[in-house]
Design an enzyme around this catalytic site. Structure first.
Site, PDB file in Angstrom:
ATOM      1  N   ARG A  15    -124.489  49.466  40.011  1.00 26.23           N
ATOM      2  CA  ARG A  15    -125.933  49.436  39.946  1.00 26.23           C
ATOM      3  C   ARG A  15    -126.477  48.385  40.882  1.00 26.23           C
ATOM      4  NH1 ARG A  15    -127.706  49.745  33.674  1.00 26.23           N
ATOM      5  NH2 ARG A  15    -127.865  52.001  33.646  1.00 26.23           N
ATOM      6  N   GLY A  52    -142.531  38.035  41.144  1.00 26.31           N
ATOM      7  CA  GLY A  52    -141.797  39.062  41.868  1.00 26.31           C
ATOM      8  C   GLY A  52    -141.612  40.269  41.005  1.00 26.31           C
ATOM      9  N   GLU A  68    -146.918  43.318  44.170  1.00 25.29           N
ATOM     10  CA  GLU A  68    -146.604  42.384  43.082  1.00 25.29           C
ATOM     11  C   GLU A  68    -147.623  41.245  43.064  1.00 25.29           C
ATOM     12  OE1 GLU A  68    -144.357  42.634  40.809  1.00 25.29           O
ATOM     13  OE2 GLU A  68    -143.168  44.320  41.577  1.00 25.29           O
ATOM     14  N   GLU A  72    -150.427  40.176  40.164  1.00 29.65           N
ATOM     15  CA  GLU A  72    -150.412  38.883  39.492  1.00 29.65           C
ATOM     16  C   GLU A  72    -151.581  37.970  39.855  1.00 29.65           C
ATOM     17  OE1 GLU A  72    -146.453  38.302  40.465  1.00 29.65           O
ATOM     18  OE2 GLU A  72    -145.721  38.976  38.525  1.00 29.65           O
ATOM     19  N   GLU A 123    -148.510  34.878  32.140  1.00 30.03           N
ATOM     20  CA  GLU A 123    -149.478  33.884  32.593  1.00 30.03           C
ATOM     21  C   GLU A 123    -149.112  33.493  34.022  1.00 30.03           C
ATOM     22  OE1 GLU A 123    -150.720  29.364  31.084  1.00 30.03           O
ATOM     23  OE2 GLU A 123    -149.083  30.453  30.144  1.00 30.03           O
TER      24      GLU A 123
END
Lengths: 233, 233
Positions: A15, A52, A68, A72, A123
């Site tokens: 994986r 990330g 990303e 955020e 947060e």
DNA sequence: CATATTAGTGTCCTTTATACAATCAATTTT
DNA sequence: AAAATTGATTGTATAAAGGACACTAATATG
């Protein structure tokens, strides 16, 4: 001679996760700050970490980094984005092997950004680069931040990236303060101005900034593109 | 608020291949040369390309780079290995998405390396950096080489990596020729020696090299570690 | 012994880096 | 309105580094 490995032979047995991490730098209250998120999930739940997330199938690494970041910070456009390093042997995620491509991101209006909680982060908060909290993932994330800061210092020396951390119009004192924050040391005012004005870097606009004391000439960047200089700033 | 993506959600729908590409530089016949392989398989079969291959489950990116290099050159230890860049949005492989982590590799005894055909390469050969053949993967591999060369020039300016391209003992003229090959320009002999000897970079050994003309003092590196200098060489 | 070949060396000038302090233009205080 | 405060603006002298430049030295060869 062994025959070539097919795609399936290479991939079927293990994986592989592809992540983009973004070290976001901002200049706030005359200090160099870095944006961290508090993790919502394992591993490292509750601890501060570099923002990330995983790269999706249809997006490039850069696009993933920007997405990303948008999730955020609400920030929808980048002042500056640069690939920093790819970490590939870190067994930091128990779910499988994670290849993490780290980026440096500079924002020019950190005060105006409203930090959102997101899918992965409970947060988000700015931290002074000189007083970081304990980070998730042990020494690894701390090292990434140190490396990013080091890279930023280098870049400041021979390019105009510093302008990516300021609004469109700024004074030479503002610019000097950004350099001082990134270098983490005082710079002589006269020598600094001499150097800056000696190169094609900024140009005055027909406007002054009036706060306390004598009004200060406002300047703007001569170009919004990244510019590399041969000499040192 | 959407819930977090699980490992399976992220990975199940798309194929991800992780490759390591290695830009191998050697100093041969007073020229900067780069090692290329002739591809055995599609895509780009028969064309010259940067050596590389897929990363295995149990090895780090660096280990993969070194293993690939070993398979193609018989070289078992690295004089210098540095991560260059990660290419992630290049749809250069029809079989799926390839994330390619590129490395720069310097070898110090290129003349002695016997180049092997390998699993993926029919042939390996040194090319002068200034007269490269047409490469597989269109402009992409050419750009990687240009970028690697650029990085090498930078690194030469402020570190001792040049020593990684020479045998243990060398003359100052040898060293100068490496710099000239990498910078692709002539350097003044006296100024060069002045700079080199002014820093803690090399030290004389009790031996001279005797070929044509006056015998030349041999030197060795003061350290085998990478060393970064503040000034420019 | 003359010639060819490469190694080795020093000075001057220009450019760049660094250290360093007084004056100016506005606001605020008294 | 005078004085104090705040921050902006400017220049010079010295030190360090960079760049241009040409001859002598040590060996081998014919």
């Amino acid at each position: 001679m062994p025959k070539a490995k097919s795609f399936n032979e290479v991939t079927k047995d293990w994986r592989l996760l592809l992540a983009a991490d973004i070290v976001v730098f901002g200049f706030i209250e005359n200090k160099l700050k870095v944006l961290l998120v508090r993790r919502k999930f394992e591993p490292g739940v509750g601890a501060w970490a570099i923002p990330g997330g995983f790269v999706r199938e249809t997006e490039s690494l850069e696009q993933a980094a920007l997405r990303e970041l948008h999730e955020e910070t609400g920030l929808s456009q980048s002042a500056y984005l640069e690939q920093l390093y790819t970490f590939g042997d870190v067994k930091r995620d128990p779910r499988g092997r994670v290849i993490s491509v780290a980026y440096i991101h500079l924002v020019n209006n950190p005060e105006k950004i409203k930090l959102n909680a997101s899918d992965d982060a409970a947060e988000a908060k700015w931290f002074d680069i000189n007083s970081l909290p304990t980070l998730a993932f042990g020494k690894s994330h701390r090292d990434i931040l140190e490396y990013a800061w080091q890279r930023l210092k280098w870049k400041f020396e021979y390019s105009n990236v510093a302008l990516s951390m300021l609004p469109d119009k700024f004074t030479l004192s503002d610019l000097q303060k950004v350099y001082e924050a990134v270098y983490h040391k005082k710079i002589d005012k006269r020598n600094f101005r001499k150097k800056i004005l000696a190169i094609d870097f900024v140009e005055p606009v027909d406007q002054v900034k009036q706060e306390m004391g004598r009004p200060a000439q406002l300047y703007k960047a001569t170009t919004t593109k990244l510019k590399i200089y041969n000499h040192v700033i």
